[in-house]
Design a protein around this motif. Structure first.
Motif: not given
Length: 96
Positions: A22-33, A52-69
């Motif tokens: 979860g820490s790695l997933l959160g760091a990936c969101k912060v850094h857009g990876n 559900a929080g893990n799914y939301v975090l992944l979806a948010s990372t995709y959205a912030e990196t313009n991977k809308w699909d």
């Protein structure tokens, strides 16, 4: 340093738990990876399939990196599994 953190996790087989992934997933969101966030999320989905929080975090990372699909795919997966995001947690991963 995300790749270094990932390598440290996989080099220590059996040590990684939901908090570490979860820490790695959160760091990936912060850094857009988005690519590394997928790896961390897959691990989390196995460890905590109903969080559900893990799914939301992944979806948010995709959205912030313009991977809308990809973001929509994760949201659809949540819906198919009957999951809902927690109140106060936005799709962009922010907490109100």
């Amino acid at each position: 340093m995300l790749e270094k953190a990932y390598n440290l996790i996989i080099d220590n087989v059996g040590v990684a738990n939901a908090k570490i992934w979860g820490s790695l997933l959160g760091a990936c969101k912060v850094h857009g990876n988005a690519e590394l966030s997928e790896i961390a999320a897959r691990q989390l989905f196995e460890i905590e399939p109903h969080d559900a929080g893990n799914y939301v975090l992944l979806a948010s990372t995709y959205a912030e990196t313009n991977k809308w699909d990809d973001a929509e795919r994760v949201r659809t997966m949540m819906n198919q599994r009957g999951m809902v995001k927690s109140p106060g947690c936005g799709w962009r991963g922010s907490t109100i």
